[in-house]
Design a protein around this motif. Structure first.
Motif, PDB file in Angstrom:
ATOM      1  N   SER A 243      -8.278 -13.757  21.555  1.00 35.18           N
ATOM      2  CA  SER A 243      -8.966 -13.901  20.264  1.00 35.18           C
ATOM      3  C   SER A 243      -8.543 -15.163  19.523  1.00 35.18           C
ATOM      4  O   SER A 243      -9.323 -15.719  18.739  1.00 35.18           O
ATOM      5  N   ASP A 244      -7.324 -15.655  19.784  1.00 36.35           N
ATOM      6  CA  ASP A 244      -6.836 -16.840  19.072  1.00 36.35           C
ATOM      7  C   ASP A 244      -7.585 -18.109  19.463  1.00 36.35           C
ATOM      8  O   ASP A 244      -7.691 -19.037  18.654  1.00 36.35           O
ATOM      9  N   ASN A 245      -8.061 -18.194  20.702  1.00 36.69           N
ATOM     10  CA  ASN A 245      -8.848 -19.361  21.108  1.00 36.69           C
ATOM     11  C   ASN A 245     -10.161 -18.910  21.747  1.00 36.69           C
ATOM     12  O   ASN A 245     -10.562 -19.377  22.814  1.00 36.69           O
ATOM     13  N   ARG A 246     -10.808 -17.982  21.061  1.00 39.88           N
ATOM     14  CA  ARG A 246     -12.028 -17.368  21.585  1.00 39.88           C
ATOM     15  C   ARG A 246     -13.122 -18.383  21.855  1.00 39.88           C
ATOM     16  O   ARG A 246     -13.800 -18.326  22.881  1.00 39.88           O
ATOM     17  N   GLN A 247     -13.317 -19.348  20.953  1.00 40.75           N
ATOM     18  CA  GLN A 247     -14.414 -20.294  21.113  1.00 40.75           C
ATOM     19  C   GLN A 247     -14.265 -21.112  22.395  1.00 40.75           C
ATOM     20  O   GLN A 247     -15.224 -21.274  23.162  1.00 40.75           O
ATOM     21  N   GLN A 248     -13.061 -21.613  22.644  1.00 43.02           N
ATOM     22  CA  GLN A 248     -12.827 -22.397  23.856  1.00 43.02           C
ATOM     23  C   GLN A 248     -13.076 -21.562  25.112  1.00 43.02           C
ATOM     24  O   GLN A 248     -13.693 -22.035  26.077  1.00 43.02           O
ATOM     25  N   MET A 249     -12.602 -20.323  25.104  1.00 42.18           N
ATOM     26  CA  MET A 249     -12.801 -19.456  26.256  1.00 42.18           C
ATOM     27  C   MET A 249     -14.280 -19.116  26.446  1.00 42.18           C
ATOM     28  O   MET A 249     -14.789 -19.106  27.570  1.00 42.18           O
ATOM     29  N   MET A 250     -14.988 -18.854  25.347  1.00 43.21           N
ATOM     30  CA  MET A 250     -16.409 -18.528  25.446  1.00 43.21           C
ATOM     31  C   MET A 250     -17.210 -19.737  25.905  1.00 43.21           C
ATOM     32  O   MET A 250     -18.223 -19.585  26.608  1.00 43.21           O
ATOM     33  N   ASP A 251     -16.772 -20.932  25.548  1.00 40.92           N
ATOM     34  CA  ASP A 251     -17.439 -22.134  26.068  1.00 40.92           C
ATOM     35  C   ASP A 251     -17.387 -22.127  27.597  1.00 40.92           C
ATOM     36  O   ASP A 251     -18.393 -22.375  28.265  1.00 40.92           O
ATOM     37  N   GLY A 252     -16.210 -21.830  28.130  1.00 38.36           N
ATOM     38  CA  GLY A 252     -16.039 -21.852  29.581  1.00 38.36           C
ATOM     39  C   GLY A 252     -16.909 -20.826  30.288  1.00 38.36           C
ATOM     40  O   GLY A 252     -17.586 -21.145  31.273  1.00 38.36           O
ATOM     41  N   VAL A 253     -16.899 -19.574  29.824  1.00 38.43           N
ATOM     42  CA  VAL A 253     -17.661 -18.539  30.527  1.00 38.43           C
ATOM     43  C   VAL A 253     -19.164 -18.726  30.317  1.00 38.43           C
ATOM     44  O   VAL A 253     -19.965 -18.368  31.195  1.00 38.43           O
ATOM     45  N   SER A 254     -19.556 -19.309  29.181  1.00 40.16           N
ATOM     46  CA  SER A 254     -20.984 -19.549  28.936  1.00 40.16           C
ATOM     47  C   SER A 254     -21.510 -20.672  29.819  1.00 40.16           C
ATOM     48  O   SER A 254     -22.630 -20.594  30.353  1.00 40.16           O
ATOM     49  N   ILE A 255     -20.712 -21.724  29.994  1.00 38.28           N
ATOM     50  CA  ILE A 255     -21.095 -22.802  30.923  1.00 38.28           C
ATOM     51  C   ILE A 255     -21.184 -22.256  32.344  1.00 38.28           C
ATOM     52  O   ILE A 255     -22.121 -22.574  33.092  1.00 38.28           O
ATOM     53  N   MET A 256     -20.226 -21.409  32.699  1.00 36.83           N
ATOM     54  CA  MET A 256     -20.255 -20.783  34.025  1.00 36.83           C
ATOM     55  C   MET A 256     -21.538 -19.968  34.200  1.00 36.83           C
ATOM     56  O   MET A 256     -22.189 -20.006  35.256  1.00 36.83           O
ATOM     57  N   LEU A 257     -21.933 -19.237  33.167  1.00 37.16           N
ATOM     58  CA  LEU A 257     -23.147 -18.418  33.225  1.00 37.16           C
ATOM     59  C   LEU A 257     -24.378 -19.286  33.472  1.00 37.16           C
ATOM     60  O   LEU A 257     -25.232 -18.944  34.305  1.00 37.16           O
ATOM     61  N   PHE A 258     -24.473 -20.415  32.784  1.00 41.03           N
ATOM     62  CA  PHE A 258     -25.662 -21.262  32.938  1.00 41.03           C
ATOM     63  C   PHE A 258     -25.651 -22.032  34.255  1.00 41.03           C
ATOM     64  O   PHE A 258     -26.723 -22.347  34.793  1.00 41.03           O
ATOM     65  N   ASN A 259     -24.493 -22.320  34.788  1.00 39.21           N
ATOM     66  CA  ASN A 259     -24.438 -22.858  36.148  1.00 39.21           C
ATOM     67  C   ASN A 259     -24.930 -21.812  37.147  1.00 39.21           C
ATOM     68  O   ASN A 259     -25.697 -22.122  38.070  1.00 39.21           O
ATOM     69  N   LEU A 260     -24.501 -20.575  36.960  1.00 39.69           N
ATOM     70  CA  LEU A 260     -24.894 -19.505  37.874  1.00 39.69           C
ATOM     71  C   LEU A 260     -26.355 -19.111  37.699  1.00 39.69           C
ATOM     72  O   LEU A 260     -26.976 -18.602  38.644  1.00 39.69           O
ATOM     73  N   LEU A 261     -26.914 -19.362  36.532  1.00 38.39           N
ATOM     74  CA  LEU A 261     -28.346 -19.131  36.352  1.00 38.39           C
ATOM     75  C   LEU A 261     -29.144 -20.014  37.317  1.00 38.39           C
ATOM     76  O   LEU A 261     -30.171 -19.590  37.869  1.00 38.39           O
ATOM     77  N   GLN A 262     -28.661 -21.235  37.555  1.00 37.68           N
ATOM     78  CA  GLN A 262     -29.314 -22.099  38.535  1.00 37.68           C
ATOM     79  C   GLN A 262     -29.185 -21.503  39.939  1.00 37.68           C
ATOM     80  O   GLN A 262     -30.110 -21.619  40.753  1.00 37.68           O
TER      81      GLN A 262
END
Length: 346
Positions: A243-262
């Protein structure tokens, strides 16, 4: 040693020979033939007759998760290692990992690995910084240095192979796999275990040989389901532990999600679906709540081109279909190149 097996062909011989010829002899080898339709059953029978350390189990095409679980339930050893049926191990892998694990009392012990096309070479060493030296990670450092690799795509291997686990760690984990059919099963099993582990030992020696080019080229009907399920698992872990660095972590998993969408678009192109069914599938992907949520992620907006994101946002099927076809043709070119390379004399 647990080896889940499904149609590896003659590569299975190299795999099993590397295990039974190990310099550490006091092992049990559990082969789980998951409904193979090639000659795997006969090869397993041959090795079982030649070596009484081998136990052979059969399942009826239940998938890798269930095959591993069946092997795990049959295992008696306090330590367990998995080997993929088309890979092979160093003669000294078992001895080195076991001695290291016992000395450090580590819950998980990880070796480096090689990537290879042939048994005889060439072999490409994984040069990740994680394997520069021997290091014992304890609880807080596991969560700060190793687990983020599973959320951010850092070059720490998410696979089950190349690792020695305390059996109790494997038996007490697996809750994240309840909503995963196949894709990402290694990653989410490891994610849970690394969060629970009190100690993880990483050693620099490359002791496992991973055969490249083995990723399935068949249509996977559950691929998108597994990808968005994995995204939800990662979000759950971030909310609970980061929770302390949630934004940075969510950036990573969201980018991973959009790569996997391809990857999902490529998967649709590999299907036998009719044109209208493909169109409906692409729209279904774009309209999924996890995709809509990640569209507004700051990391995704910075990382991807506006054309791709706009196409997903408005469900531009024509653009996304063309992207999927481009990825398909690229994958076919890679397949041909790998096939040609595998036929070269060594």
């Amino acid at each position: 040693m647990i080896v889940p097996i499904y149609n590896p062909g003659e590569k299975l011989i190299c795999c099993l020979k590397s295990i039974v010829d190990s310099s550490y002899a006091d092992i049990e080898v559990i082969l789980v033939n998951d409904g193979s339709t090639d000659e795997s059953a006969a090869m397993c029978d041959y090795f079982k007759k030649m070596d009484d350390r081998i136990t052979l189990l059969h399942t009826n095409r239940e998938g890798s998760i269930m095959a591993r679980n069946k092997g795990l339930k049959a295992a008696q050893s306090p330590y367990v290692m998995f080997v993929d049926a088309d890979d092979w191990i160093s003669p000294h892998m078992i001895r080195m990992l076991y001695a290291s694990a016992v000395y450090a009392d580590s819950d998980i012990t990880v070796s480096n690995n090689f990537r290879a096309l042939h048994y005889k070479g060439p072999h490409r060493l994984n040069r990740s910084d994680y394997f520069r030296s021997r290091k014992l990670y304890l609880e807080d450092e596991i969560r700060s240095s190793l687990v983020p690799a599973f959320l951010q795509g850092h070059p720490f291997p998410p696979n089950l192979f190349g690792k020695l686990y305390k059996r109790e760690m494997l038996l007490s984990s697996g809750s994240y796999l309840r909503d995963i059919h196949f894709f990402g099963d290694d990653l989410y099993y490891n994610l849970e275990m690394f969060l629970k582990a009190k100690s993880v030992l990483v050693i620099p020696e490359a002791l496992y040989y991973y055969r490249t080019g083995g990723f399935t080229e068949r249509y996977m009907p559950y691929l998108f389901h597994d990808i968005v399920s994995g995204y939800r698992i990662q979000k759950q872990v971030i909310d609970e532990y980061y929770s302390d660095n949630r934004q940075q972590m969510m950036d990573g998993v969201s980018i991973m999600l959009f790569n996997l969408l391809q990857t999902c678009l490529l998967n649709v192109m590999r299907s036998s679906l009719a044109a209208e069914e493909m169109r409906a599938e692409i729209i279904r992907h774009c309209q999924h709540e996890s995709i809509r949520e990640a569209l507004s992620n700051e990391g995704v907006i910075r990382h991807f081109g506006a054309d791709y994101l706009d196409a997903v946002r408005v469900c531009d099927v024509r653009y996304l279909y063309k992207l999927g076809r481009k990825l398909y043709h690229r994958s076919m070119g890679r397949k041909i190149a790998l096939k040609a390379a595998s036929l070269l004399p060594v």
